[in-house]
Design an enzyme around this catalytic site. Structure first.
Site, PDB file in Angstrom:
ATOM      1  N   HIS A 189      -2.823 -91.833  18.699  1.00 14.80           N
ATOM      2  CA  HIS A 189      -2.060 -92.686  17.701  1.00 14.80           C
ATOM      3  C   HIS A 189      -2.201 -94.037  17.420  1.00 14.80           C
ATOM      4  CE1 HIS A 189       0.078 -88.801  17.801  1.00 14.80           C
ATOM      5  NE2 HIS A 189       0.286 -89.142  16.617  1.00 14.80           N
ATOM      6  N   GLU A 432       1.059 -77.226  12.329  1.00 18.37           N
ATOM      7  CA  GLU A 432       0.141 -77.983  13.264  1.00 18.37           C
ATOM      8  C   GLU A 432       0.185 -77.259  14.651  1.00 18.37           C
ATOM      9  OE1 GLU A 432       1.585 -81.769  14.180  1.00 18.37           O
ATOM     10  OE2 GLU A 432       3.743 -81.200  14.231  1.00 18.37           O
ATOM     11  N   ASP A 456      -2.962 -82.076  15.429  1.00 23.63           N
ATOM     12  CA  ASP A 456      -2.623 -81.174  16.436  1.00 23.63           C
ATOM     13  C   ASP A 456      -3.193 -79.771  16.263  1.00 23.63           C
ATOM     14  OD1 ASP A 456      -0.893 -82.606  18.295  1.00 23.63           O
ATOM     15  OD2 ASP A 456       0.692 -83.052  16.755  1.00 23.63           O
ATOM     16  N   CYS A 503      -1.894 -83.527   5.895  1.00 24.45           N
ATOM     17  CA  CYS A 503      -1.767 -84.807   6.214  1.00 24.45           C
ATOM     18  C   CYS A 503      -2.451 -85.371   7.303  1.00 24.45           C
ATOM     19  CB  CYS A 503      -0.145 -85.135   6.336  1.00 24.45           C
ATOM     20  SG  CYS A 503       0.731 -84.411   7.755  1.00 24.45           S
TER      21      CYS A 503
HETATM   22  C1  PEP Z   1      -1.030 -84.079  12.865  1.00 21.31           C
HETATM   23  O1  PEP Z   1      -0.712 -83.600  14.056  1.00 21.31           O
HETATM   24  O2  PEP Z   1      -2.129 -83.772  12.161  1.00 21.31           O
HETATM   25  C2  PEP Z   1      -0.236 -85.257  12.255  1.00 21.31           C
HETATM   26  C3  PEP Z   1      -0.458 -85.535  11.205  1.00 21.31           C
HETATM   27  O3  PEP Z   1       0.853 -85.660  13.123  1.00 21.31           O
HETATM   28  P1  PEP Z   1       0.414 -86.774  14.338  1.00 21.31           P
HETATM   29  O4  PEP Z   1      -1.048 -87.151  14.378  1.00 21.31           O
HETATM   30  O5  PEP Z   1       1.524 -87.734  14.109  1.00 21.31           O
HETATM   31  O6  PEP Z   1       0.632 -86.082  15.530  1.00 21.31           O
HETATM   32 MG    MG Z   2       1.177 -83.827  14.895  1.00 24.90          MG
END
Ligand code: PEP
Ligand code: MG
Length: 589
Positions: A189, A432, A456, A503
């Site tokens: 992140h 995910e 994920d 996303c």
């Molecule tokens: C993902 O897992 O693709 C996602 C968009 O959520 P994060 O990256 O915040 O886990």
């Molecule tokens: Mg995620």
């Protein structure tokens, strides 16, 4: 020269600031009876210094914060005078011969655990105050230096062992030229945030640099290639300054596409929206021509602080984003902490596998008090724009039903209180987890939309920890298993007539665009810095051609083969458009 892995493109050249990493190193030995008086003196001195510091902070902040925030400092001062807390510490020193810092640490742990067990918000907040003030006291007892970042007027290159998302959230992006970390991965992140903020980042930098680099040294880094050079020569600086300028010119050219309609030559319109995690990032999203926000990672709102944000604070932020989007969609994802995202004031259990553990919707459904506050804030913001709510890490229909039930409860409360909200606010889930893919058909009956979280989904489909740089070569979004997961999800959503978007980071990879067009997804949400690059490809890539490209991709036995097909397809598109080899400066739009 030193090599790392490029995690956020861009070039940074400047003096560096090396973030010291200090962990509490508590003495193991008991103290001598003869040293009791000295130990008490150390304790009192620590308390005096902590009080002075708290008073100073209170004074400095008195003009910028309201009475609510100022009262936190009074609460902290009161703890340092609290007879129960202090008696516990003194008792451990006097009767058990523990060093002052050990006694303070144990007293903090004791009170925090005790208050945390009480089902009372007020007491839980007191627990946070105790931890906060206790850590301040520990810092003075252990003589750990205060980390002060360079002053606001001096931009710097940050060098750190690791940088957690909450540390990054504390930084002022205007002053950070670039970041180099010795650990870290491209899908963490922190890396996602750095990309969103446009801060060049190199992760997994070779450890030998750690021994040589010092605050004040000049460092050059290229977040694209992962190249890092300590004390670069004048020639190297000049060469990279030229590359930097070329990159900026390319960016300026792409900015010309910000207001161009995002459609393929054969008329497929694809919603390109932004992933954001703060108001800071919203400005960047808007200037990139984002069509709304497809993923608001709200956990960052919970980070840069000492306690959970109240409903009113959350509402203000959500409303402000909704209003700034001027009717554009805003998908607010409920709290997704755990994994690599932590809150200083919310102790998560030590877990063997935090990514498989107590996180995201699992916390929300366990801590209904927190969830309810967030749902109320989101609902209230829905009155001010096209707000939708999205649940992360869904693995079963029961979770969605429970979340939706709590949402309806929050609606009933607001109705009774006469507070306005959008009764038909859309709800969605993140797809995910492989489990969610396999039951996508069932999940689709419960919600209005799906958003595929490839970050994920790749990690769980391939059992490859997205944070582990040792196995990062196995983290492969174009793996045939992942591609099948994507197709299954989109087809299930389509059959049930709901909207399907993507996303995860893969949405922002221009190479993946034919996959999305071929599958016919409704929208892509990505880091703002990718939007214009993806749009440029979109304007030139027909959906019909993408469908046949997708067939080849899906028929590939390996990721390498799939990527080769995509690469060839890109070349065909480029060549068809201009008989000359694709070069910069080609007008388009
Ligand atoms: C993902 O897992 O693709 C996602 C968009 O959520 P994060 O990256 O915040 O886990
Ligand atoms: Mg995620």
């Amino acid at each position: 020269m030193t090599q790392g892995i490029g995690a956020s493109a861009g070039i940074a050249i400047g003096k560096c600031f090396v973030l010291p990493n200090w962990e509490w190193d508590l003495p193991e030995q008991k103290i001598d009876v003869a040293d009791l008086a000295r130990e008490f003196e150390r304790l009192y001195e620590g308390i005096r210094t902590s009080k002075v510091e708290i008073e100073q902070m209170k004074d400095e902040l008195s003009e910028v914060v309201g009475p609510d925030e100022r009262s936190i400092f009074d609460a902290h001062l009161a703890i340092l005078d609290d007879p129960v807390f202090m008696n516990e510490i003194q008792g451990m020193i006097e009767r058990q011969y523990k060093a002052a810092e050990v006694a303070v640490k144990e007293a903090i742990d004791h009170f925090v655990t005790m208050f945390d067990l009480l089902d009372d918000e007020y007491m839980k907040e007191r627990a946070l105050d105790i931890r906060d003030v206790g850590n301040r006291l520990l810092k003075h007892l252990l003589g750990a230096p205060e980390i002060t970042l360079p002053s606001d007027t001096q931009p710097y290159v940050l060098v750190a062992k690791e940088l957690s998302p909450s540390q990054l959230a504390h930084l002022n992006p205007r002053n950070v030229l670039g970041i180099a970390t010795f650990g870290g991965s491209t899908t963490s992140h922190s890396a996602i945030m750095a990309r969103a903020l446009g801060i060049p980042l190199v992760v997994s930098v070779d450890d030998e640099l750690e021994e040589r680099v010092q605050t004040g040294d000049v460092l050059l880094l290229d977040g694209g290639s992962g190249f890092v050079e300590l004390s670069p020569s004048a020639e190297l600086i000049a060469a990279y300054a030229r590359i930097k300028q070329e990159q900026e010119e390319e960016q300026a050219r792409l900015r010309g596409l910000a207001h161009v309609d995002p459609s393929t030559p054969d008329g497929k319109r694809l919603r390109l929206s932004a992933n954001i995690s703060s108001l800071k990032e919203l400005e960047i999203a808007l200037s990139s021509g984002a069509h709304g926000v497809g993923l608001f990672r709200t956990e960052f709102l919970y980070m840069d602080r000492t306690r959970f944000p109240k409903e009113e604070e959350q509402f203000e932020v959500y409303r402000s984003v909704a209003e700034k989007l001027d009717g554009g969609p805003l998908v607010i994802r409920t709290l997704d902490i755990g994994g690599d995202k932590h809150l200083d004031y919310f102790e998560l259990p030590e877990e063997e596998n935090p990514f498989l553990g107590y996180r995201a919707i699992r916390i929300s459904l366990d801590r209904k008090d927190l969830f309810r506050t967030q749902l109320r804030a989101i609902l209230r913001a829905s009155h001010y724009g096209d707000v939708k709510v999205m649940y992360p890490l869904i693995s079963s229909v029961e979770e969605v039903r429970e979340a939706n039930r709590l949402l309806r409860e929050a609606m009933a409360e607001l109705e009774a209180e006469g507070k306005p909200f959008n009764r038909s606010m859309e709800t969605g889930v993140m797809i995910e987890l492989p489990a969610a893919v396999m039951i996508a058909e069932l999940l689709a009956r419960e919600v209005d939309f799906f958003s595929i979280g490839t970050n994920d989904l790749v990690q769980f489909t391939l059992a490859v920890d997205r944070m582990n740089d040792k196995i990062s070569h196995l983290y492969e979004p174009y793996h045939p298993a992942v591609l099948r997961m994507l197709r299954t999800t989109v087809e299930a959503g389509r059959r049930q007539g709901i909207t399907v978007g993507v996303c995860g980071e893969m949405a922002g990879d221009p190479a993946a665009l034919p996959i999305w067009l071929g599958l016919n997804v409704d929208g892509l949400s990505m880091s703002s810095h990718s939007i214009l690059q993806v749009k440029e490809r979109l304007l030139r890539t027909s959906q019909e051609d993408s469908r046949s490209a997708l067939e080849h991709v899906m028929a590939s036995s390996t990721a390498a083969e799939a990527k080769l097909h995509l690469q060839r397809f890109k070349q065909e598109v480029d060549e068809r458009e201009s008989p000359e080899p694709a070069e910069s400066g080609r007008g388009n739009g």
